[in-house]
Design an enzyme around this catalytic site. Structure first.
Site, short mmCIF file in Angstrom:
data_model
loop_
_atom_site.label_atom_id
_atom_site.label_comp_id
_atom_site.label_asym_id
_atom_site.label_seq_id
_atom_site.Cartn_x
_atom_site.Cartn_y
_atom_site.Cartn_z
N GLU A 13 0.86 -1.36 -0.03
CA GLU A 13 -0.08 0.05 -0.19
C GLU A 13 0.87 1.33 0.12
OE1 GLU A 13 -3.76 0.25 0.24
OE2 GLU A 13 -3.00 -1.83 -0.77
N ASP A 14 1.95 1.30 0.87
CA ASP A 14 2.57 2.46 0.92
C ASP A 14 3.89 2.55 0.33
OD1 ASP A 14 0.64 2.80 2.69
OD2 ASP A 14 1.48 2.01 4.63
#
Ligand code: MN
Length: 716
Positions: free
Chosen positions: A92-93
């Site tokens: 996600e990051d």
């Protein structure tokens, strides 16, 4: 939680390593050196991927996945789940993709990470039932691997523990969501510790003032009553040691949120709530639980009607214990939970205890089977348990065990009945998709259209512009929509085509009876058409082709000899015919019962008890619609039967009845109980039986119990 924008300077690695060290120590207590090394690799990978990112608290971001892994380590989860926990925010990051995780750490870890990120993308905004339903479906779709949810819960737990660093508005939203969604799921999965902690943390952030006031009051009250609690504790311990029952007795602290909820829901004052004391007695084995119960009932008077035996009938989430409430000194009610060490373990870690790491002795598929079984039992039992205020019980759970949840290629979730096939899916998407479908991909693999769909699968339908529905689909589709759409199409299809199909089906049914279609005499056909109000052979064929008539029934009629027109050979019922034969829900016939059948257009053969009250009128009015049916000597499956047992309200009656049922080789599908009326109560059981003889054997066994006053089969 989103990380703050990356700062120019990378976070200092040593601080993060300091966070990993204690987690690593905990892992070393149960993982093999090889597995531990794999976790180390995953840690270094996560630390590198998150390098430079900070949490809102200012700590290095990687301390978060490390803490989540620490929580999973305390549940002794397996290496794959631990790797996934370390990497759960990476895709996600950071620029790292799912594929890279797959190649480095294996497909299972990658699937787990993928599952957690999918859950992250759902937004929960309200308590609305629709939202709840949606979430439940998602949960089910994900439930092919429970570890996804375990990781998600650990993730949420750590985020809640560190919520102080988050701006207040966001904090309230996260706290609300935790209270509405995550805490109830933890409860449903039997993770008691997580459930209580999530609730208390959410309560603190949602209502800071109420929390502080209540916390202070509870602290003061506990100080005042310490003496009384000590006395009760001493009395219990002394009695158990006199009887040589090995036991650990704990005072049970009530959690702030449950105190708060009790006060609000039952409009109780603070002192009323705190007047209830809780103790937990942990003993060696199940029989000691009952011994302890007896001992405590002698020590203090029990409150009538408060006794619950969750050992005989466990809760849906697997919880087992014996609960009772006693009247202590000064008339104080005292709640007691009695359980074994093993039951205690399950009560605290719930489903996680099914995942205990066992030195790679079990293969993954076995573990998945275990999960599946556990979920199945949870689904089966769901309706039999629960506090009406629980979130998950608010939604229509009774619909639910019969459904599977699958994804479209775009990620939309569709709910279909269990046993539904790719054709059902195609028609659920759109009628045109159904009518034009020629093949399907399930999880990207080409599969036959008749494949039964399973939870969580992704289905892609392949269509062709000139394709048509295939009449053979009717033999396996499960949904009403697919069935009626296919029929609708077939009706408008060329008459000759469906007639040809019907003729083929009939010939096959005749072959099954050992008869060649060519030897059927014209007289037999005439009789059949007279009885069935058909104008021509073609019409009979077409009816069969369209599914209006059952080929097996027509075949029987054709081979029945003319000189015995009144005694048509009965159709034999096996119970495993599928949709073509259905058992009436007004009378629940089981093998051994005298039965009759009626053919309903489009529904096949419906089997009733011969003396079923619901059909008396229609049998008298239209006898030609009814045909003789009989059971095959050895039906191929078990049937549901319902019984009612009236019994004295004795401790353990339910357990004894359940034990007799089990001893007679039957499964309990469902248990119900009427409100107690005086000294007697009515218990209702839905049982699986092979037939009347089996049922009679079960009834005989239960009738022998001294507490049972009446027993019989019911039709409700
Ligand atoms: Mn996270």
């Amino acid at each position: 939680m989103e990380p703050a924008p990356a700062p120019p300077e990378p976070a200092a690695a040593p601080a993060a390593d300091a966070a990993y060290e204690p987690v690593r120590k905990a892992l070393a207590t149960y993982l093999s050196p090889d597995d531990l090394e794999q976790i180390d690799t995953a840690y270094r990978f996560a630390a590198a991927a998150h390098a430079g990112q900070l949490r809102m608290s200012g700590e290095a971001y990687v301390t978060h996945p490390v803490a989540v892994t620490g929580i999973l380590a305390s549940w002794h989860l397996d290496p794959q789940a631990l790797v996934a926990a370390l990497l759960h925010d990476v895709t996600e990051d950071t620029p790292v993709g799912m594929e890279e995780i797959g190649t480095r750490f294996g497909a299972v870890a990658a699937e787990l990470v993928d599952g957690v990120s999918k859950l992250d993308r759902i937004e929960f905004q309200s308590q609305e039932d629709a939202q709840a339903e949606n979430f439940r479906k998602m949960l089910m779709a994900m439930s092919r691997d429970v570890r996804v949810i375990l990781i998600k819960l650990a993730d949420r737990l750590h985020n809640m523990r560190t919520l102080d660093a988050v701006p207040s508005e966001q904090r309230r939203r996260i706290a609300r969501e935790t209270l509405d969604i995550y805490a109830p799921i933890a409860n449903r999965l039997g993770l008691n510790g997580v459930y209580r902690e999530l609730q208390d943390l959410a309560f603190r952030h949602l209502y800071p003032l109420r929390y502080r006031v209540l916390a202070k009051a509870v602290q003061a009250a506990r100080g005042n009553r310490r003496e009384l609690v000590g006395k009760i504790l001493e009395a219990i311990k002394r009695r158990l040691s006199e009887l040589a029952i090995e036991a650990e007795v704990q005072g049970r602290e009530k959690h702030l949120y449950s105190i708060y909820r009790k006060m609000r829901e039952k409009s109780l004052s603070f002192s009323q709530v705190l007047d209830i004391y809780g103790f937990r007695v942990i003993v060696r084995d199940a029989s000691s639980c009952y011994l302890t119960l007896g001992a405590l009932h002698q020590l203090f008077r029990p409150v009538p009607g408060k006794f619950k035996d969750y050992i005989a009938i466990p809760k849906a989430n697997g919880y087992r214990a014996v609960h009772t409430t006693l009247i202590g000194p000064y008339g104080t009610p005292v709640e007691i939970q009695i359980r074994t060490r093993e039951m205690h373990q399950v009560a605290e870690t719930g489903v996680a205890s099914h995942w205990l790491y066992k030195d790679s002795g079990k293969s993954l598929s076995e573990l998945q089977q275990m999960t599946h079984k556990w979920l199945q039992s949870l689904l089966d039992l769901q309706s039999a348990s629960g506090d009406p205020h629980e979130f998950l019980d608010n939604v229509k759970i009774d619909l639910y065990p019969d459904e599977v949840y699958v994804f479209t290629p775009k990620g939309r979730i569709l709910a279909l009945p269990r046993g539904a096939t790719a054709v059902d899916f195609a028609y659920a998407v759109h009628t045109d998709v159904g009518n034009r479908c020629i093949a399907c991909r399930i999880n990207r693999e080409l599969m036959p259209l008749r494949t039964e769909l399973r939870n969580g699968e992704q289905i892609e339908i392949i269509t062709a512009a000139h394709a048509n529905p295939n009449p053979a689909w009717l033999s396996y589709v499960k949904t009403g929509k697919a069935r009626s759409e296919i029929r609708h199409y077939l009706k408008t299809m060329q008459y000759a085509e469906s007639a040809a199909l019907g003729e083929r089906l009939l010939n096959r049914a005749l072959q099954a009876l050992g008869v060649n279609a060519g030897v059927i005499e014209p007289a037999a056909w005439d009789r059949l058409m007279r009885q069935g109000a058909a104008k021509s052979r073609q019409e009979v064929y077409t009816d069969i082709g369209l599914g209006k008539r059952l080929a097996a029934v027509v075949a029987r009629r054709l081979v029945t000899r003319e000189d015995e027109p009144r005694t048509l050979a009965p159709v034999v019922i096996r119970g495993s015919e599928g949709m073509a034969v259905q058992f009436a829900t007004c009378c629940w016939p089981i093998p051994g019962d005298a039965i009759v059948g009626s053919i309903k257009k489009g529904q096949g053969l419906i089997v009733h008890l011969a003396d079923c009250g619901a059909i008396r009128k229609s049998r008298a009015a239209k006898p030609e619609n009814w045909i003789d049916v009989e059971w095959e000597p050895e039906p191929g499956r078990l049937f549901d039967a319902q019984i009612r047992v009236e019994a004295e309200n004795h401790r353990g009656v339910l357990a004894r009845v359940a034990a007799e049922i089990a001893a007679a080789g039957s499964n309990i599908q469902n248990v119900g109980m009427d409100a107690e009326r005086g000294a007697y109560s009515s218990l209702y059981f839905t049982l699986q039986v092979s037939g009347r003889v089996h049922l009679a054997r079960i009834l005989r066994r239960i009738r022998r119990l001294p507490e049972v006053s009446r027993i019989g089969r019911t039709r409700e």
